[in-house]
Enzyme design. Structure first.
Site, PDB file in Angstrom:
ATOM      1  N   SER A 236      68.360  45.490  27.302  1.00 28.81           N
ATOM      2  CA  SER A 236      68.955  44.165  27.177  1.00 28.81           C
ATOM      3  C   SER A 236      69.371  43.671  28.560  1.00 28.81           C
ATOM      4  CB  SER A 236      70.190  44.214  26.258  1.00 28.81           C
ATOM      5  OG  SER A 236      71.213  45.000  26.857  1.00 28.81           O
ATOM      6  N   LYS A 237      69.901  42.453  28.596  1.00 28.87           N
ATOM      7  CA  LYS A 237      70.249  41.845  29.885  1.00 28.87           C
ATOM      8  C   LYS A 237      71.297  42.635  30.657  1.00 28.87           C
ATOM      9  CE  LYS A 237      68.941  37.106  28.745  1.00 28.87           C
ATOM     10  NZ  LYS A 237      69.389  35.713  28.542  1.00 28.87           N
ATOM     11  N   ARG A 238      72.091  43.428  29.942  1.00 29.40           N
ATOM     12  CA  ARG A 238      73.113  44.180  30.676  1.00 29.40           C
ATOM     13  C   ARG A 238      72.493  45.301  31.516  1.00 29.40           C
ATOM     14  NH1 ARG A 238      74.856  48.919  28.115  1.00 29.40           N
ATOM     15  NH2 ARG A 238      74.025  49.251  26.022  1.00 29.40           N
TER      16      ARG A 238
END
Length: 481
Positions: free
Chosen positions: A249-251
């Protein structure tokens, strides 16, 4: 028990079918690559289908971004691009065929009834599912003109079996599959129906996709079987996780393919790295695209999630940057340059602007850089105009004492008739020894004067790349009151 009917066509046809609701996710890029590799390795075709039936979320910008990223990765597809939204009439035609054959039925359940069903199942601790109330009822029992959805008749007994090329035999008890909708009350097809009809009509023999679609395979198989069509060979590949084992994910950083182009990664690097996510050929980590095509197959697939590691990707990119043929590298840099955030630091095309200077500095530039962004940063001194803009740390090196040394070096450099690395190194080292100063106390200010930065290729490489006239002028800028 429903059997797994495999596609009988001798020519392999794979497909990549993204939904255009955003950029090309790294997971999608890997799926496209696997479909492309499998098709290429079998002398077949990869088709492209844009699954744009979600009209609210699908955008032309997203379609363009996906196509652009695929072209960057050099994942070419065969035949015209198919847009699922343009095939709704064909999907509905198949739904009505199933109705006519008694393999599907009209369901007049109201939204209120469906809500009550869900709440009742939830209260009983069961998964929400349709109770089949219109499966055997006569449609004439419904109010005249009442809206209806079309549901497929799922087999009541046994199990639906999918022989998956990666996951093995997957059995789903038919009692766990309700009579799902294939045509909504507004006449539009559902995803389940559209995928089956499109794959069949496009001649797809192998459906290679993420294992998050594994639960769809049983439902889609029921549609194939009802229509008497051969199923494609399903191959559900493991998802991609971040280094911590959680779903990517973006994290974890960038998750879109286009972001890696902007970060200065080469398409060759991405193809090599993505191929290793969920597939392996022995212990081989670095291999060409040609080798990947030769080796690729389902036997090298793993079942567990692959981990995306940007550090490994970056190290691999550094390898490709150093090992590429010079002309191929310059061409790749020029192609990538407009997409880099620091692209204005280099003129393009490079051949017309200080080509000799750039190419003489290239070995040193490539040795130190891990990405094209880093290379452009370290090459921008070649094309900078005088007087140089100084980075703060570089300016701090240019003390009065350092400038005094540079002035004397300027005189020594001016006197030499040769301008090659060996001569310049001898002059510099001899000066340092005779004046009892450490070489670094001279080289670092010299680097700052020549490049405006604390980091660069080797100092003598810089002097050669800039040439006699430009080098002396830049040193003179720092030593002339």
């Amino acid at each position: 028990m429903s059997q797994s009917g495999h596609a009988s066509s001798s020519r392999v046809v794979t497909r990549f079918a993204p939904s255009p609701t955003g950029f090309l996710h790294i997971g999608g890029a890997r799926t496209a690559l696997f479909n492309w590799l499998y098709a290429k390795s079998h002398g077949g075709e990869m088709r492209l289908r844009i699954e744009d039936t979600d009209r609210e979320r699908s955008t032309r910008e997203a379609v363009d971004a996906i196509l652009d990223s695929m072209k960057w990765l050099d994942l070419t597809w065969d035949g015209p691009t198919v847009y699922q939204s343009e095939r709704a009439e064909r999907h509905a035609e198949v739904a009505h065929q199933l109705l006519a054959e008694g393999k599907a039925y009209r369901c007049f359940a109201t939204p209120e009834e469906l809500t009550a069903m869900r709440e009742e199942a939830k209260a009983a601790g069961k998964p929400p599912r349709y109770d089949g109330r219109w499966r055997d009822r006569d449609p004439s029992e419904a109010p005249e003109g009442a809206p209806f959805a079309v549901r497929i008749k799922t087999p009541m007994e046994g199990a639906t079996v999918v022989e998956d090329a990666v996951q093995g035999t997957v059995k789903t008890p038919n009692k766990d599959i309700d009579d799902f909708i294939i045509l909504r009350s507004d006449g539009t097809p559902t995803y389940m129906l559209a995928v089956v009809v499109d794959d069949h009509d496009m001649g797809v023999t192998h459906a290679i996709r993420g294992d998050d679609h594994l639960t769809n395979a049983a439902r889609q198989s029921i549609i194939y079987d009802a229509l008497g069509w051969d199923r494609p060979i399903f191959a559900h590949i493991p998802l991609i996780h971040g280094p911590d084992g959680a779903k990517l994910s973006k994290r974890h950083g960038a998750v879109g393919a286009e972001a890696y182009r902007a970060d200065g990664f080469l398409p060759e690097t991405m193809r090599n790295y993505l191929a290793r996510l969920g597939w392996a050929h022995g212990d081989d980590e670095i291999f060409s695209t040609e080798q990947a095509i030769e080796w690729f197959g389902f036997d090298g697939m793993g079942k567990s999630a692959a981990r995306f590691d940007v550090k490994k990707l970056t190290a691999l990119n550094a390898h490709y940057m150093r090992s590429m043929d010079k002309d191929a590298f310059v061409s790749a840099l020029e192609t990538s340059l407009p997409h880099l955030p620091n692209h204005e630091a280099l003129p393009t095309p490079l051949e017309r602007a200080k080509k000799a200077a750039f190419e003489s500095a290239l070995p040193g530039l490539r040795e130190r850089a891990r990405t094209l962004v880093e290379l452009v940063d370290s090459a921008k001194f070649l094309f900078a105009t005088r007087p140089l803009a100084m980075e703060e740390k570089a300016a701090s090196l240019l003390t009065d004492e350092a400038k005094a040394h540079l002035a004397k070096l300027h005189a020594l450099y001016s006197e030499t008739t040769g301008w090659d690395a060996e001569v310049l190194e001898t002059i510099t080292k001899t000066y340092a020894e005779e004046n009892e100063v450490k070489l670094g106390a001279i080289a670092q200010p010299l680097r700052a004067a020549l490049t405006g930065s604390k980091t660069s290729p080797g100092i003598y490489d810089v002097l050669i790349a800039l040439g006699r006239k430009e080098s002396l002028a830049r040193i003179g800028d720092q030593t002339t009151p």
